[in-house]
Design a protein around this motif. Structure first.
Motif, PDB file in Angstrom:
ATOM      1  N   GLU A 128      48.310  48.120 -11.570  1.00 10.27           N
ATOM      2  CA  GLU A 128      48.097  49.557 -11.683  1.00 10.27           C
ATOM      3  C   GLU A 128      47.624  49.932 -13.084  1.00 10.27           C
ATOM      4  O   GLU A 128      46.749  50.791 -13.266  1.00 10.27           O
ATOM      5  CB  GLU A 128      49.391  50.305 -11.342  1.00 10.27           C
ATOM      6  CG  GLU A 128      49.728  50.267  -9.847  1.00 10.27           C
ATOM      7  CD  GLU A 128      51.127  50.750  -9.564  1.00 10.27           C
ATOM      8  OE1 GLU A 128      51.940  50.804 -10.521  1.00 10.27           O
ATOM      9  OE2 GLU A 128      51.425  51.050  -8.396  1.00 10.27           O
ATOM     10  N   ALA A 136      37.660  46.455  -9.072  1.00  5.12           N
ATOM     11  CA  ALA A 136      38.875  47.273  -9.060  1.00  5.12           C
ATOM     12  C   ALA A 136      39.686  47.146  -7.768  1.00  5.12           C
ATOM     13  O   ALA A 136      40.890  46.874  -7.818  1.00  5.12           O
ATOM     14  CB  ALA A 136      38.526  48.726  -9.340  1.00  5.12           C
ATOM     15  N   PRO A 137      39.084  47.308  -6.582  1.00  6.90           N
ATOM     16  CA  PRO A 137      39.902  47.210  -5.363  1.00  6.90           C
ATOM     17  C   PRO A 137      40.312  45.781  -5.014  1.00  6.90           C
ATOM     18  O   PRO A 137      41.132  45.586  -4.117  1.00  6.90           O
ATOM     19  CB  PRO A 137      38.979  47.790  -4.277  1.00  6.90           C
ATOM     20  CG  PRO A 137      37.603  47.539  -4.787  1.00  6.90           C
ATOM     21  CD  PRO A 137      37.692  47.674  -6.282  1.00  6.90           C
ATOM     22  N   ASP A 193      46.000  47.884 -15.118  1.00  2.00           N
ATOM     23  CA  ASP A 193      44.637  47.371 -15.257  1.00  2.00           C
ATOM     24  C   ASP A 193      43.633  48.295 -14.582  1.00  2.00           C
ATOM     25  O   ASP A 193      42.535  48.519 -15.092  1.00  2.00           O
ATOM     26  CB  ASP A 193      44.542  45.964 -14.670  1.00  2.00           C
ATOM     27  CG  ASP A 193      45.251  44.933 -15.541  1.00  2.00           C
ATOM     28  OD1 ASP A 193      45.475  45.225 -16.729  1.00  2.00           O
ATOM     29  OD2 ASP A 193      45.585  43.843 -15.035  1.00  2.00           O
ATOM     30  N   ARG A 194      44.009  48.823 -13.428  1.00  2.00           N
ATOM     31  CA  ARG A 194      43.105  49.737 -12.735  1.00  2.00           C
ATOM     32  C   ARG A 194      42.919  51.030 -13.524  1.00  2.00           C
ATOM     33  O   ARG A 194      41.833  51.624 -13.518  1.00  2.00           O
ATOM     34  CB  ARG A 194      43.635  50.034 -11.331  1.00  2.00           C
ATOM     35  CG  ARG A 194      43.449  48.870 -10.367  1.00  2.00           C
ATOM     36  CD  ARG A 194      44.060  49.141  -9.024  1.00  2.00           C
ATOM     37  NE  ARG A 194      43.802  48.023  -8.112  1.00  2.00           N
ATOM     38  CZ  ARG A 194      44.514  47.768  -7.024  1.00  2.00           C
ATOM     39  NH1 ARG A 194      45.537  48.542  -6.702  1.00  2.00           N
ATOM     40  NH2 ARG A 194      44.211  46.735  -6.249  1.00  2.00           N
ATOM     41  N   ARG A 195      43.968  51.462 -14.200  1.00  2.00           N
ATOM     42  CA  ARG A 195      43.845  52.650 -15.039  1.00  2.00           C
ATOM     43  C   ARG A 195      42.890  52.371 -16.195  1.00  2.00           C
ATOM     44  O   ARG A 195      42.059  53.216 -16.551  1.00  2.00           O
ATOM     45  CB  ARG A 195      45.222  53.046 -15.571  1.00  2.00           C
ATOM     46  CG  ARG A 195      45.222  54.385 -16.328  1.00  2.00           C
ATOM     47  CD  ARG A 195      46.601  54.704 -16.833  1.00  2.00           C
ATOM     48  NE  ARG A 195      47.581  54.712 -15.756  1.00  2.00           N
ATOM     49  CZ  ARG A 195      48.902  54.707 -15.968  1.00  2.00           C
ATOM     50  NH1 ARG A 195      49.374  54.668 -17.197  1.00  2.00           N
ATOM     51  NH2 ARG A 195      49.731  54.737 -14.942  1.00  2.00           N
ATOM     52  N   ILE A 210      40.421  50.300 -16.089  1.00  2.00           N
ATOM     53  CA  ILE A 210      39.080  50.269 -15.506  1.00  2.00           C
ATOM     54  C   ILE A 210      38.541  51.681 -15.334  1.00  2.00           C
ATOM     55  O   ILE A 210      37.372  51.961 -15.631  1.00  2.00           O
ATOM     56  CB  ILE A 210      39.105  49.517 -14.158  1.00  2.00           C
ATOM     57  CG1 ILE A 210      39.243  48.014 -14.402  1.00  2.00           C
ATOM     58  CG2 ILE A 210      37.836  49.807 -13.353  1.00  2.00           C
ATOM     59  CD1 ILE A 210      39.296  47.192 -13.141  1.00  2.00           C
ATOM     60  N   ARG A 211      39.393  52.597 -14.862  1.00  2.00           N
ATOM     61  CA  ARG A 211      38.938  53.993 -14.708  1.00  2.00           C
ATOM     62  C   ARG A 211      38.531  54.585 -16.044  1.00  2.00           C
ATOM     63  O   ARG A 211      37.524  55.301 -16.143  1.00  2.00           O
ATOM     64  CB  ARG A 211      40.049  54.828 -14.058  1.00  2.00           C
ATOM     65  CG  ARG A 211      40.283  54.532 -12.590  1.00  2.00           C
ATOM     66  CD  ARG A 211      41.113  55.618 -11.938  1.00  2.00           C
ATOM     67  NE  ARG A 211      42.470  55.681 -12.493  1.00  2.00           N
ATOM     68  CZ  ARG A 211      43.500  54.994 -12.037  1.00  2.00           C
ATOM     69  NH1 ARG A 211      43.342  54.154 -11.024  1.00  2.00           N
ATOM     70  NH2 ARG A 211      44.693  55.124 -12.576  1.00  2.00           N
TER      71      ARG A 211
END
Length: 472
Positions: free
Chosen positions: A218, A194-195, A220-222, A224-225
């Motif tokens: 952003e 993620a980071p 994609d990170r959402r 992942i969460r």
């Protein structure tokens, strides 16, 4: 056309020797990284190492060493912005006119020159291709990299860059077999990725419709969460089931094999229990906890569990993800610390094992030290180990005599904690006689008018439960 002699992709190892790290320790770290990289499927062809007061914030290595690394991979050795060079229209026209002039000049040359020029060009192209094919395409750094360090090294070397944590996470991802292990590894992998996500060149910066204004990263990170929340919910249900199974085994005698990865735990597990667990000469071959009964079976039965191996700089997310697996060690009656006696760094490996067990609170569990792979030791080395650790067992998992001695050691450990008592089982309760044989050893048996009289040996807690169960 020249072909690479190795079917595996080529890799370069990179390490920084920090103050307080000896040459032997640094060499051992790089050797272990090499084994990790080999397990992942790469062939190590070079190593770049540097002594520094600290890891360089931007590129890990200093300027000179960075260029040395880039010379191996075919990179420029400098960190560029990654943006394409912008040209004015006038410059573009000038370059186009220059190309046309070169083409006219080439056509004016005699035809006799052309075949030779073509042959030379082909030979040079083949030579260039051979050199490119022989170059390493992967750089593996023996430290955890920040997203900026990862990006800078990739631009400077022109190669794919992995750090130690990424390699370990990828190995875990490939070796996970059970649903629980796969979910645990995916959690650790997503936390790692993620980071480190970056916008790809030319990617869409804005999304159409709902969520407009968010970049692709952003979004994609959402995702992942959301996936992490789903995984943690599913894992909690599995772990609840595992907790219930462990609770059902609470009255049984349990032994857990713990130790560094590739120390031979699975080989010992197979030898002690006769189970067909995976045995492979590679790091992290076993990720799933296996529980089997000691063979030949004893009364009461002794359960043996094989746990995931430890390693230096084990990523914290993996320790956290495999917490339920490591609980087997926490709840065991006896821990067998398995050490590869043939490894020159066994002392550091043993300390890593103890450190992880301290982290989960299992340092107070009774333990025995086992020096495995003794068949690779000389008689002098074997004697030296016993002098330093007279309480330890020096053995080989491939020696039936050594395995039998280890089995007897386990039985004697539990025997030392057992107590004797007399039980009277009324004839009306004979259907429950199996409980006695499951949790105690029957020494003698007799019958009278009151029922079956047994003299038994069992652990104090099990004896107290049996006594209460058959009180008249």
């Amino acid at each position: 056309m020249s072909k690479s002699s190795s079917p595996r992709p080529l890799a370069v190892l990179v390490g920084v020797q920090l103050p307080g790290v000896s040459d032997t320790e640094h060499a051992a770290d790089l050797a272990e990284l090499g084994r990790l990289v080999h397990t992942l499927g790469y062939e190590v062809v070079a190593t770049v190492s540097q002594r520094r007061e600290g890891v360089a914030a931007g590129t890990v290595l200093g300027t000179g060493k960075l260029k040395e690394l880039a010379s191996l991979t075919g990179g420029r050795g400098i960190v560029t912005s990654g943006a394409q060079e912008r040209k004015s229209k006038a410059r573009e026209r000038w370059e186009a006119e220059a190309e046309e002039t070169d083409e006219v000049a080439a056509e004016a040359e005699g035809p006799g020159e052309e075949p030779e020029a073509e042959t030379d060009a082909e030979a040079e192209a083949e030579a260039d291709e051979a050199r490119v094919e022989a170059r390493p395409t992967v750089v593996v750094v023996d430290h955890e990299l920040s997203p900026s360090q990862l990006s800078n090294l990739e631009r400077a070397t022109g190669a794919q860059v992995l750090d130690r944590t990424g390699v370990i996470v990828d190995i875990f991802h490939r070796h996970a077999r059970s649903r629980e292990a796969k979910m645990q590894v995916e959690i650790a992998r997503l936390n790692y990725l993620a980071p480190r996500m970056r916008e790809s060149t030319g990617s869409r910066e804005r999304q159409q419709g709902r969520g407009s204004g968010d970049s692709a990263v952003e979004l994609d990170r959402r995702k992942i969460r959301d996936r992490l929340a789903e995984l943690r919910e599913g894992l909690a249900a599995i772990q609840q089931d595992q907790d219930q199974r462990r609770y059902a085994r609470r009255d049984q005698l349990r032994v857990a094999l713990v130790g560094y990865t590739n120390a031979g735990k699975s080989s010992l597990m197979r030898a002690l229990t006769g189970s067909e667990v995976l045995v492979a000469d590679q790091l992290f071959a076993t990720l799933d906890t296996t529980v089997r009964a000691l063979q030949p079976e004893t009364r009461p039965r002794v359960l043996v569990s094989d746990t995931v191996g430890f390693i230096q700089k084990l990523p914290h997310d993996l320790v956290a993800s495999f917490r339920s697996t490591l609980d087997e060690a926490l709840e065991a009656s006896l821990l067998l610390y398995v050490v590869d006696a043939s490894d020159p760094t066994w002392e550091a490996q043993l300390e890593v094992t103890r450190s992880v067990l301290r982290e989960i609170g299992a340092q107070s569990v009774p333990s025995r030290l086992l020096f495995n792979k003794a068949d690779r030791l000389s008689a002098e080395a074997r004697e030296a180990l016993l002098q330093r650790h007279p309480e330890a067992l020096v053995l080989s998992a491939h020696s039936p005599q050594d395995v039998a001695a280890l089995r007897q050691t386990v039985i004697e450990f539990f025997e030392g904690s057992m107590v004797e008592a007399d039980l009277v089982i009324p004839y009306a309760r004979q259907a429950r006689i199996g409980e006695v044989y499951e949790h105690a050893r029957v020494l003698s048996e007799a019958f009278d008018e009151s029922g079956r009289r047994l003299k038994v040996r069992a652990l104090p807690a099990a004896m107290a439960r049996l006594t209460r169960a058959f009180e008249t």
